[in-house]
Scaffold this motif. Structure first.
Motif, PDB file in Angstrom:
ATOM      1  N   TYR A  14       0.828  -1.206   0.000  1.00 51.57           N
ATOM      2  CA  TYR A  14       0.000   0.000   0.000  1.00 51.57           C
ATOM      3  C   TYR A  14       0.866   1.262   0.000  1.00 51.57           C
ATOM      4  O   TYR A  14       0.515   2.265  -0.640  1.00 51.57           O
ATOM      5  CB  TYR A  14      -0.928   0.001   1.206  1.00 51.57           C
ATOM      6  N   SER A  33       2.328   1.777  -3.436  1.00 54.01           N
ATOM      7  CA  SER A  33       1.251   2.085  -4.368  1.00 54.01           C
ATOM      8  C   SER A  33       0.822   3.542  -4.255  1.00 54.01           C
ATOM      9  O   SER A  33       0.705   4.251  -5.265  1.00 54.01           O
ATOM     10  CB  SER A  33       0.059   1.162  -4.100  1.00 54.01           C
ATOM     11  N   LYS A  60       1.049   6.756  -6.863  1.00 56.74           N
ATOM     12  CA  LYS A  60      -0.240   7.328  -7.264  1.00 56.74           C
ATOM     13  C   LYS A  60      -0.261   8.847  -7.104  1.00 56.74           C
ATOM     14  O   LYS A  60      -0.740   9.572  -7.975  1.00 56.74           O
ATOM     15  CB  LYS A  60      -1.380   6.712  -6.448  1.00 56.74           C
ATOM     16  N   GLN A  71      -4.937   4.018   1.327  1.00 57.64           N
ATOM     17  CA  GLN A  71      -3.635   3.399   1.139  1.00 57.64           C
ATOM     18  C   GLN A  71      -2.540   4.137   1.897  1.00 57.64           C
ATOM     19  O   GLN A  71      -1.543   3.515   2.306  1.00 57.64           O
ATOM     20  CB  GLN A  71      -3.303   3.338  -0.351  1.00 57.64           C
TER      21      GLN A  71
END
Length: 243
Positions: A102, A105, A109, A157
């Motif tokens: 997470y 990620s 992002k 996340q």
């Protein structure tokens, strides 16, 4: 394939995981290596988590063979302590792997412009790769749902690697993770990835926590339902005589 499926069911049921776990890993690894077309997402994570799970105590005593239970009852206390340490270490590694997933990620992002302006979910659900479910159109037709879904993904996340380690918050974070991946399952048609992530979350809780959750859910059921779901009384012991 069918032998691997049978072993997987036995391992998932907690039957002799010392044997069924490595065999299940071998069958899974060989299947994925032999046929890449069965993979969509999450399979690399599955390989890693299965290695950790081999050291965790996933047994279910009620389904274990009687002979294995008798052998386990004669295990020295030192080995029991070592087994507990291996189990705790395996669960900690699974949790660390999820947190790392997470964290990396969300790190990538937040660098994207479409994530920053809250429109990324629209483009994902309109793509040919992920627009596989009719429920996705219900989301991308609404600018409000697109913005909420995009920013909620980033917040979830970003918070997961920190809050999942905190006992007061881990239950809420785990429930949010299950809901998050159920949403992915419904809107993006990624059943395997969502299932892998949900099962990984289930590994983070112990038997006592599941018993308390079961007792709480059962206490909220009507009396008639509780009576029907009650466990049957154990059969009386039958005395035997030698002769």
């Amino acid at each position: 394939f069918w032998a691997g499926l049978a072993v997987t069911v036995l391992w998932a049921a907690g039957v002799a995981p010392v044997v069924t776990g490595p065999v299940c890993f071998a069958f899974t690894w060989s299947l994925l290596s032999r046929n890449n077309f069965v993979q969509d997402a999450g399979w690399n994570l599955l390989r890693i988590l299965m290695v950790y799970a081999l050291f965790a105590d996933t047994s279910f005593a009620a389904l274990a063979p009687i002979r294995l239970r008798k052998i386990a009852a004669r295990v020295p206390p030192v080995l029991i302590v070592m087994r507990g340490m291996l189990h705790n270490g395996a669960v900690a590694l699974i949790l660390f792997q999820l947190s790392l997933l997470y964290a990396t990620s969300v790190f990538y992002k937040i660098q994207g412009h479409k994530w920053q302006d809250g429109t990324l979910l629209y483009y994902v659900l309109r793509s040919n790769q992920f627009d596989l479910s009719w429920t996705g159109s219900l989301v991308w037709h609404s600018a409000f749902l697109v913005a909420i879904g995009t920013y909620a993904t980033l917040l979830f996340q970003a918070a997961y690697p920190f809050w999942i380690w905190q006992r007061p918050y881990k239950y809420a974070v785990a429930i949010a993770a299950v809901g998050f991946h159920l949403g992915i399952l419904v809107t993006m048609a990624l059943p395997f990835f969502s299932t892998i992530m949900i099962v990984a979350e289930a590994m983070l809780f112990g038997d006592d926590e599941y018993r308390r959750a079961y007792a709480w859910v059962r206490s909220k059921l009507p009396e008639r339902v509780r009576s029907a779901a009650a466990e049957p009384a154990p059969a009386p012991a039958v005395a035997t005589t030698g002769g």
